[in-house]
Design a protein around this motif. Structure first.
Motif, PDB file in Angstrom:
ATOM      1  N   ALA A 174       0.821  -1.187   0.042  1.00  0.00           N
ATOM      2  CA  ALA A 174       0.007  -0.041   0.000  1.00  0.00           C
ATOM      3  C   ALA A 174       0.781   1.263   0.154  1.00  0.00           C
ATOM      4  O   ALA A 174       0.557   2.235  -0.796  1.00  0.00           O
ATOM      5  CB  ALA A 174      -1.127  -0.224   1.290  1.00  0.00           C
ATOM      6  N   LEU A 195       2.310   5.416  10.738  1.00  0.00           N
ATOM      7  CA  LEU A 195       2.837   6.700  10.186  1.00  0.00           C
ATOM      8  C   LEU A 195       2.647   8.135  10.801  1.00  0.00           C
ATOM      9  O   LEU A 195       3.404   8.899  10.880  1.00  0.00           O
ATOM     10  CB  LEU A 195       2.171   6.818   8.896  1.00  0.00           C
ATOM     11  CG  LEU A 195       2.696   5.908   7.528  1.00  0.00           C
ATOM     12  CD1 LEU A 195       1.979   6.288   6.395  1.00  0.00           C
ATOM     13  CD2 LEU A 195       4.083   5.979   7.186  1.00  0.00           C
ATOM     14  N   LEU A 244      -9.420  -2.671  11.371  1.00  0.00           N
ATOM     15  CA  LEU A 244      -8.510  -3.239  10.456  1.00  0.00           C
ATOM     16  C   LEU A 244      -9.078  -4.110   9.151  1.00  0.00           C
ATOM     17  O   LEU A 244     -10.054  -4.615   9.352  1.00  0.00           O
ATOM     18  CB  LEU A 244      -7.368  -4.036  11.200  1.00  0.00           C
ATOM     19  CG  LEU A 244      -6.632  -3.570  12.340  1.00  0.00           C
ATOM     20  CD1 LEU A 244      -5.973  -4.460  13.066  1.00  0.00           C
ATOM     21  CD2 LEU A 244      -5.764  -2.334  11.731  1.00  0.00           C
ATOM     22  N   ASN A 292      -0.262  12.922   1.000  1.00  0.00           N
ATOM     23  CA  ASN A 292       0.095  12.205   2.070  1.00  0.00           C
ATOM     24  C   ASN A 292      -0.535  12.047   3.265  1.00  0.00           C
ATOM     25  O   ASN A 292      -0.391  13.407   4.044  1.00  0.00           O
ATOM     26  CB  ASN A 292       1.700  11.985   1.905  1.00  0.00           C
ATOM     27  CG  ASN A 292       2.320  10.826   2.475  1.00  0.00           C
ATOM     28  OD1 ASN A 292       2.006  10.551   3.573  1.00  0.00           O
ATOM     29  ND2 ASN A 292       3.555  10.550   1.841  1.00  0.00           N
TER      30      ASN A 292
HETATM   31  O1  PTJ Z   1      -3.721  -2.459   8.599  1.00  0.00           O
HETATM   32  P1  PTJ Z   1      -4.844  -2.968   7.881  1.00  0.00           P
HETATM   33  O2  PTJ Z   1      -4.957  -4.594   7.948  1.00  0.00           O
HETATM   34  O3  PTJ Z   1      -6.040  -2.578   8.086  1.00  0.00           O
HETATM   35  O4  PTJ Z   1      -4.391  -2.687   6.417  1.00  0.00           O
HETATM   36  C1  PTJ Z   1      -4.147  -1.660   5.863  1.00  0.00           C
HETATM   37  C2  PTJ Z   1      -3.853  -1.548   4.332  1.00  0.00           C
HETATM   38  C3  PTJ Z   1      -3.583  -0.121   4.032  1.00  0.00           C
HETATM   39  C4  PTJ Z   1      -2.790  -2.374   3.902  1.00  0.00           C
HETATM   40  C5  PTJ Z   1      -5.096  -1.902   3.404  1.00  0.00           C
HETATM   41  O5  PTJ Z   1      -6.133  -1.284   4.113  1.00  0.00           O
HETATM   42  C6  PTJ Z   1      -4.904  -1.946   1.999  1.00  0.00           C
HETATM   43  O6  PTJ Z   1      -4.476  -2.905   1.427  1.00  0.00           O
HETATM   44  O7  PTJ Z   1      -5.343  -0.903   1.288  1.00  0.00           O
HETATM   45  P2  PTJ Z   1      -5.007  -0.466   0.100  1.00  0.00           P
HETATM   46  O8  PTJ Z   1      -6.329  -1.216  -0.824  1.00  0.00           O
HETATM   47  O9  PTJ Z   1      -3.852  -1.094  -0.571  1.00  0.00           O
HETATM   48  O10 PTJ Z   1      -5.473   1.020  -0.204  1.00  0.00           O
HETATM   49  C7  PTJ Z   1      -4.663   1.768   0.379  1.00  0.00           C
HETATM   50  C8  PTJ Z   1      -4.608   3.202  -0.443  1.00  0.00           C
HETATM   51  O11 PTJ Z   1      -3.690   4.178   0.312  1.00  0.00           O
HETATM   52  C9  PTJ Z   1      -3.919   3.337  -1.705  1.00  0.00           C
HETATM   53  O12 PTJ Z   1      -4.938   3.572  -2.632  1.00  0.00           O
HETATM   54  C10 PTJ Z   1      -2.529   4.045  -1.522  1.00  0.00           C
HETATM   55  O13 PTJ Z   1      -2.437   4.795  -2.776  1.00  0.00           O
HETATM   56  C11 PTJ Z   1      -2.958   5.058  -0.426  1.00  0.00           C
HETATM   57  N1  PTJ Z   1      -1.788   5.277   0.278  1.00  0.00           N
HETATM   58  C12 PTJ Z   1      -0.937   4.410   0.655  1.00  0.00           C
HETATM   59  N2  PTJ Z   1       0.109   5.153   1.358  1.00  0.00           N
HETATM   60  C13 PTJ Z   1      -0.429   6.315   1.544  1.00  0.00           C
HETATM   61  C14 PTJ Z   1      -1.534   6.492   0.934  1.00  0.00           C
HETATM   62  N3  PTJ Z   1      -2.310   7.641   1.225  1.00  0.00           N
HETATM   63  C15 PTJ Z   1      -2.007   8.638   1.615  1.00  0.00           C
HETATM   64  N4  PTJ Z   1      -0.862   8.699   2.253  1.00  0.00           N
HETATM   65  C16 PTJ Z   1       0.009   7.555   2.151  1.00  0.00           C
HETATM   66  N5  PTJ Z   1       0.953   7.625   3.035  1.00  0.00           N
END
Ligand code: PTJ
Length: 261
Positions: free
Chosen positions: A49, A96, A116, A211
Motif C-alpha cells: 500500500a 505513520l 483493520l 500524503n
Molecule cells: O492495517 P490493515 O490490516 O487495516 O491494512 C491496511 C492496508 C493499507 C494494507 C489495507 O487497507 C490495504 O490494502 O489498502 P489498499 O487497498 O492498498 O489501499 C491503500 C490506499 O492508500 C492506496 O490507494 C494508496 O495509494 C494509499 N496510500 C498509501 N500510502 C499512503 C496512501 N495515502 C495517503 N498517504 C499515504 N502515506
C-alpha cells in the motif's frame, strides 16, 4: 559523492535521515512503515500500500496541492460540526501518524477507533498500545460488538458506541469495499488517499488526495483556526467544497503535472 548518497538503506532511528534530503518524506515514510511491520502494528500488505501511495505522491510533487489544502480545511469544518466524529486507525496510519491522530482527535473532540482490514487480536492490541504510548486516553475497536452491514466478517467489526454510532468518520488509506459500506450506512466520510482514482476517495464526501503525513497535521491546523467560528461559517465552508472538482484537480496534476489554482 554527496552527503545524501551516504544515507544508509536501513537507518536505526528516523533522526538519522537528513531533513534536507530531496526524498526526505519518502524515506521517513518507508522507515516508519518498516518499523511498524517489525512491531507487529503494520501488516506486510501495508508495504505494498505504501509503495502504491509513494508512486502517486511522486507524481503529485510530494507536496500538499492547493485543492488538497482546501479539502483539508473542509475536513476540519466537517469534524468540528460533527455530533460524534470517529477517526479510524489501521496499521499504516498507526505507524505513520500515531501522535498526529491523537492530537487531531483532541482538537475536534473525536474518538479513535482501531479498524483493520487484516484483523487479528494481536494487531489490535499492539496498535492500541502504540496509540496510548502516543498520548491516547481511550482507544475503541477492541470490543468490536457491532458490525458494518453487507461486509464480510472480520473487516466489518466495529464498536457499537464508536464507528457504528458515528455521524462522521475519517477513514485514511481505506479499502474500497468498507468505504462503500460506510457510505451506505449514511456516514459522512472523510478519506485520505493518494490515489484519486481509488474507490474510497470516490465515495467520500471529503476526499483528501495528499500524503497522510502532511494531511493530518494540516487538518489539525485548520481545525485550530476554525474552532471558534460560528456554525453557519463552518457550514458555508463545507457547502463550498466540491469533492468532484478536488478529485479532478488531483488527477490532472498526476497526469499532466499542472498545478491547480
Ligand atoms: O492495517 P490493515 O490490516 O487495516 O491494512 C491496511 C492496508 C493499507 C494494507 C489495507 O487497507 C490495504 O490494502 O489498502 P489498499 O487497498 O492498498 O489501499 C491503500 C490506499 O492508500 C492506496 O490507494 C494508496 O495509494 C494509499 N496510500 C498509501 N500510502 C499512503 C496512501 N495515502 C495517503 N498517504 C499515504 N502515506
Amino acid at each position: 559523492m554527496s552527503d545524501h548518497d551516504t544515507v544508509p538503506a536501513d537507518v536505526e532511528h528516523e533522526e538519522e535521515i537528513p531533513e534536507d534530503h530531496p526524498r526526505y518524506q519518502d524515506l521517513l515514510t518507508r522507515h516508519r512503515i518498516e518499523r511498524g511491520v517489525e512491531k507487529g502494528i503494520t501488516h506486510l500488505q501495508g508495504m505494498h500500500a505504501e509503495g502504491r501511495g509513494s508512486a502517486f505522491d511522486y507524481l503529485l510533487g510530494e507536496e500538499t496541492t492547493p485543492s488538497a489544502n482546501e479539502a483539508e480545511r473542509a475536513a476540519a469544518a466537517v469534524l468540528l460540526l460533527a455530533e460524534h466524529p470517529v477517526l479510524s486507525i489501521n496499521g499504516n496510519v498507526a505507524a505513520l501518524v500515531p501522535g498526529e491522530m491523537v492530537e487531531l482527535a483532541a482538537v475536534v473532540d473525536a474518538d479513535l477507533e482501531v479498524n483493520l482490514f487484516n484483523r487479528t487480536p494481536e494487531r489490535i492490541e499492539a496498535i492500541a498500545d502504540h496509540l496510548r504510548d502516543h498520548g491516547a486516553e481511550e482507544v475503541k475497536g477492541i470490543e468490536a460488538d457491532a458490525r458494518i452491514p453487507n461486509l464480510e466478517h472480520e473487516r466489518a467489526k466495529v464498536d457499537g458506541d464508536g464507528i457504528f454510532d458515528a455521524d462522521v468518520v475519517l477513514v485514511p488509506l481505506e479499502d474500497g469495499d468498507r468505504a462503500e459500506a460506510l457510505d451506505a450506512m449514511g456516514k459522512t466520510e472523510i478519506v485520505v488517499d493518494l490515489n484519486p482514482m481509488s474507490r474510497s476517495p470516490r465515495v467520500a464526501d471529503v476526499p483528501i488526495v495528499d500524503n497522510i503525513i502532511r494531511a493530518i497535521p494540516n487538518v489539525t491546523e485548520h481545525a485550530r483556526k476554525l474552532a471558534d467560528r460560528e456554525e453557519a461559517e463552518l457550514e458555508a465552508i463545507v457547502e463550498a467544497f466540491d469533492p468532484e472538482a478536488a478529485l479532478e484537480a488531483a488527477e490532472e496534476r498526476i497526469r499532466t503535472g499542472a498545478v491547480d489554482g
